[in-house]
Structure formats: C-alpha cells, structure tokens
Design an enzyme around this catalytic site. Structure first.
Site, PDB file in Angstrom:
ATOM      1  N   LYS A 176     -10.718  12.431   8.184  1.00  0.00           N
ATOM      2  CA  LYS A 176     -10.314  11.949   9.496  1.00  0.00           C
ATOM      3  C   LYS A 176     -10.359  13.084  10.520  1.00  0.00           C
ATOM      4  O   LYS A 176     -10.206  14.263  10.162  1.00  0.00           O
ATOM      5  CB  LYS A 176      -8.887  11.397   9.442  1.00  0.00           C
ATOM      6  CG  LYS A 176      -8.716  10.158   8.606  1.00  0.00           C
ATOM      7  CD  LYS A 176      -7.255   9.719   8.604  1.00  0.00           C
ATOM      8  CE  LYS A 176      -7.040   8.502   7.728  1.00  0.00           C
ATOM      9  NZ  LYS A 176      -7.665   7.281   8.297  1.00  0.00           N
ATOM     10  N   LYS A 199       0.849  -1.197   0.000  1.00  0.00           N
ATOM     11  CA  LYS A 199       0.000   0.000   0.000  1.00  0.00           C
ATOM     12  C   LYS A 199       0.881   1.242   0.000  1.00  0.00           C
ATOM     13  O   LYS A 199       1.806   1.365   0.801  1.00  0.00           O
ATOM     14  CB  LYS A 199      -0.908   0.000   1.232  1.00  0.00           C
ATOM     15  CG  LYS A 199      -1.834   1.221   1.335  1.00  0.00           C
ATOM     16  CD  LYS A 199      -2.705   1.151   2.588  1.00  0.00           C
ATOM     17  CE  LYS A 199      -3.514   2.428   2.786  1.00  0.00           C
ATOM     18  NZ  LYS A 199      -4.310   2.409   4.035  1.00  0.00           N
ATOM     19  N   ARG A 226      -7.634  -0.298   0.174  1.00  0.00           N
ATOM     20  CA  ARG A 226      -8.048  -1.545  -0.462  1.00  0.00           C
ATOM     21  C   ARG A 226      -8.402  -1.342  -1.933  1.00  0.00           C
ATOM     22  O   ARG A 226      -8.287  -2.270  -2.740  1.00  0.00           O
ATOM     23  CB  ARG A 226      -9.218  -2.159   0.300  1.00  0.00           C
ATOM     24  CG  ARG A 226     -10.508  -1.355   0.268  1.00  0.00           C
ATOM     25  CD  ARG A 226     -11.437  -1.704   1.406  1.00  0.00           C
ATOM     26  NE  ARG A 226     -10.921  -1.219   2.688  1.00  0.00           N
ATOM     27  CZ  ARG A 226     -11.544  -1.417   3.852  1.00  0.00           C
ATOM     28  NH1 ARG A 226     -12.683  -2.086   3.889  1.00  0.00           N
ATOM     29  NH2 ARG A 226     -11.034  -0.945   4.970  1.00  0.00           N
TER      30      ARG A 226
END
Length: 509
Positions: free
Chosen positions: A279, A267, A353
C-alpha cells in the site's frame, strides 16, 4: 457510567444537571413544571422570545450559581412527536452527554416526556442507555497522565412517572448498557496499535471476553490450522513473524434446536501492509483497523451471551498479519483452500477474502452453521460507493437479507444491498485455477463478496462490507473518531430476531 431508572417522586436533589425535553409545537407548560419556579421564569423567557422552540436537536444550557442541585439546566428539542424514533433518541442523548461534559456535570437526570403509543418504553430506555455509553467513549489509554482528562459524568438517571413502566424501562436499560459495552469492546480492539493487537493478542482478547461474558472460546495454532487445510488463510499470514491464530467462539443458547446455528465470520487482519502489492504510505496507519470485522464478531458474541438469547451462535476469526518478507505469497501464485478450490492470486492486497474463504467454509462444514454472516473491512470500493455512513451488503437469499435489514433498522446502523448477478461471478473466473482473488477494477465490492460466497456451499449468506463504517475520521453524535464498533449491534439484533422467532414472539423495530 451508571444508568438508572428513578421515579419522579424520588428524584429531588438527585443530580447536579437537569435535562428537560420539549416537543416542537406542543404546550411546554408540563415540561416547564420540572424546573421549579425560579428556574422556570428564566426558561419561560427563552420560550416566549422563541429562542428555544423544541425543534429536533435544538439545545440550550446554562449554569446556575448556587450550592444546591440543580446547578446546570439543559433544554433539548425532541422535534415532532410523531417523528421521534430510537435513532433520533440516540442522537439526542449524545448531545446531552456532550453538553453535560462541557458543564463538568457529575450526574444527569432526564425528565419524562410522552411517548406515542407505538413507541415501546423499553425501546426508548435501551436507546438512551446504549447511546449514553457510546457517546461518552474515548480511547486515551496511551496518553500520559498530564494529557488525560477523565470525564466528570458518572451517572445518568432516566426519570419516570408511572410505576407500571418500571420493569420494561429497566429491561431496556440493561439491554442498552450491554450493547454499549459490547460495542466499546470492539472499538477498543480496533483502536489498539498493531503492536498491541497481534493475532495472538486478538486471540487472548477473545478468550478473556468469553470468560467475562459467558461463551466458550477455542484457539487453533498454526499446526492445527494447517491440519484443517486452510492454505488460503495461511498463505496470507506466512510472511509475518506474528503467527496466525484461528479463533472459534461458541455460544449454545438453544440446545433443543441444534440444527439452527448462526455462523458469524469476522475478518481479522491485525495489520495489512498490502503484502508484496504494498500500500502507499498514506494508506498504512489506518490498516490497524483491518480487523474491525473480527472485533465486531467478538463484541456481538459478548452481547448475545450476556443477554442469554435463545439461539446457537458460532463466531470465527482467522487472525493474521499481511506482511512482507521472503516468505510472502506473490501475485500469480496458485494456492489451495480448505474447500479444495484452487485460487489464482492476482493481488496480495486482496487478502481478506482469502482468510474469509477458509473461515466461512470452516463454519459451514465443521460447525454446521445453517446461516452465515461475514463482516469485513474488505474493499475501498464500498467506501467510494456508499461513503462512511452506510455498510454495503450482498446476499444470496432475499428472506435472510430482509431479516438483516430489520435488524439494521433496530440498531440504527444503515445498510444497503448491492446486486449479485451471475455476470459479476463471471469476472472471477480464472484461466488456470478454479477462481481468482479479484475480478478487476469494476464492481470491486460485489466481486469480493461473491468470491467468499463461492466457499459457503448453498448456505443462506450475508456479506457486510464495513470498510466505510468501521472507522471515523471525526466524531459525530455517538460515533467517536477512530474505531466505531460498526456491526456489533446489528449482528446482535439478527440473533435476537432469530431467537424470538423461534419462540413465536414479536420484536420491535
């Protein structure tokens, strides 16, 4: 730091600091002989008074006020002889390094001690050298000269008694030093501030690593990424002014077996704001480390190539920033992917992902990877479940998992396997697309892994979630505060086991 193997007969006056190891419950007289008569008297007093007993991790040090060497003595407890292993050696060496730095030592010599018959000397010297390199690490390149203090310790000498061990000891030292250096490269990349580790700079770092360590690197720009159909990857990166880069690293160590290719997928989110699902402020500073998986793949390729393993490896990193702008992808968007699957975006902070889906599909379909390991700072759920000491693992093959478990036992990097039952896959089903990018609040680490699995066909696969292990809030043993380089050595040992098995050789745990 220079790490050398030196014969006992050639080491008089060699170093300003002597490190003398003692087992618990064993006659200490042989170890005391290494100190010399004057110093032995002082240490014997500590032993007689049971101020020092050789318990594991016990350490005593003192300075000797004189001009000639040694000027410092360090006593280190090894614990029970039959309980000593490589990870304990690494932790003991980290104590030696820390104590030596407190004493302003310039050169250390570690005196020999008996290893049980099933503890190979090359494993011992590898553990010593990799720990010495890793324990001495610090990231201070942005400190001013006034605040920066270079370590005085420049040399670590492993003393041996028997000539027949010298070749094996030296081989272990070389392997350990390279593993330490590869881990430090991954730490440096992870610790860099996000303005100095953009996708472009990450790509440049990989190119430089390939030149230095001996593997090929290809960088795909946005136009080439688009031509491959990597819509999931590009959706994550399209809001940032720092444009995405796709990093491909190839090492061909076994050209006689082109069908066996280990694919490593890291990643590479060089900064993660969370996107439109932003966030909280307190969670932002650490998000420069969201590319730690990619850094570990770069580091692993460095060690694999430098040590010339008999295996073919392709490492890929989809590097981008998950940022915010009018171009940002949104919750409820439907996006495509290189595989052709459509994805319903539930949360833009479940971005890693998406990039890994395209990267993993690429390494299987375009690079013909026969086995795949992806490594990623993927979920906070992994941190909640296993804390900061253990990496969460999900796999679709028991035999491949056992191989990675063996590699973990060699590296000392703890892993724990989570289940991959079909009930978890059900959580990823979408009403309006082929799959959705989160499975809800339950089993977050597992469903994130199984999202990636759906893009790798039937290839044997391992997912390593290093969200808890890639970053440390405080220093411990040979793990520094900040980026840890988690995964570099385990990935290397996976490749080494596969390399040795192809030659019908054995490996040591």
């Amino acid at each position: 730091m220079d790490i050398r193997v030196v014969n006992l007969r050639d080491c008089d006056g060699l170093s300003d600091t002597r490190v003398v190891p003692f087992y618990e419950g064993i006659d200490l007289s042989e170890s005391l002989d290494y100190l010399g008569l004057n110093i032995e008297a002082m240490v014997s007093h500590l032993v007689r008074e049971e101020k020092f007993t050789g318990k594991y991790g016990e350490i005593e040090s003192f300075r000797i006020p004189r001009e000639k060497n040694p000027k410092n003595i360090i006593l280190i407890g090894l614990g029970k002889e039959d309980e000593l292993d490589c990870e304990k050696v690494r932790k003991l060496v980290s104590k030696i390094i820390n104590e030596s730095q407190k004493l302003d030592a310039k050169s250390v010599k570690l005196f020999p001690f008996h290893l049980r018959s099933n503890f190979p000397v090359e494993d011992f010297s590898k553990a010593v050298s990799e720990a010495a390199i890793m324990a001495a690490y610090k990231f201070d390149k942005y400190k001013t000269d006034e605040d920066k203090k270079d370590s005085s310790l420049k040399e670590f000498n492993i003393i041996y008694k028997y000539d027949e061990n010298i070749e094996k000891l030296n081989l272990g030292v070389i392997e350990g030093m390279i593993l330490g250096e590869a881990t430090i490269l991954a730490r440096d990349m992870t610790n860099e501030p996000p303005n100095n580790m953009t996708p472009e700079i990450m790509a440049e770092t990989a190119v430089k690593a390939g030149e230095d360590f001996g593997f090929d690197v290809e960088i795909l720009d946005e136009q080439k990424i688009q031509s491959l159909g990597m819509e999931a990857f590009l959706s994550v990166g399209k809001a940032s002014d720092n444009r995405p880069k796709f990093i491909i690293m190839r090492y061909s160590g076994n050209k006689d077996n082109s069908e066996e290719v280990l694919g490593l997928v890291g990643k590479g989110i060089t900064f993660d704001s969370g996107g439109l699902c932003i966030k909280p402020a307190a969670s932002m500073p650490e998000m420069k480390s969201d590319m730690a998986g990619g850094a570990s793949v770069v580091g692993a390729l460095c060690a694999i190539a430098k040590l010339g393993l008999n295996i073919n490896v392709v490492g890929v990193v989809a590097a981008c920033e998950n940022s915010i702008s009018g171009k940002a992808y949104r919750p409820s968007d439907i996006i495509g992917s290189m595989s052709g699957k459509t994805i319903e975006v539930i949360n833009t902070d479940a971005e890693g992902r998406l990039t890994l889906a395209d990267a993993a599909y690429y390494v299987v379909s375009n690079e013909n990877a026969s086995k795949v390991i992806d490594i990623a700072t993927l979920t906070g759920a992994a941190l909640v479940a296993l804390g900061t000491s253990t990496t969460a693992v999900v796999s679709n093959r028991d035999d491949f998992y056992r191989l990675v478990e063996d590699a973990s036992s060699i590296s000392g990097e703890k892993i724990w396997r989570l289940p991959a039952f079909d009930e978890y896959r059900e959580l990823l089903k979408s009403d309006i697309a082929d799959i959705k990018n989160t499975g809800g609040k339950n089993a977050g680490t597992i469903t994130a892994a199984l999202f990636i699995e759906s893009f790798i066909k039937d290839t044997p696969w391992i997912h390593m979630d290093i969200a808890g292990t890639s970053w440390a809030e405080k220093k411990s043993d040979y793990i520094p505060k900040g980026g840890t380089g988690a995964g570099v050595r385990t990935l290397y040992h996976v490749a080494k086991i596969m390399s040795l098995s192809s030659k019908n050789k054995v490996y040591h745990k």
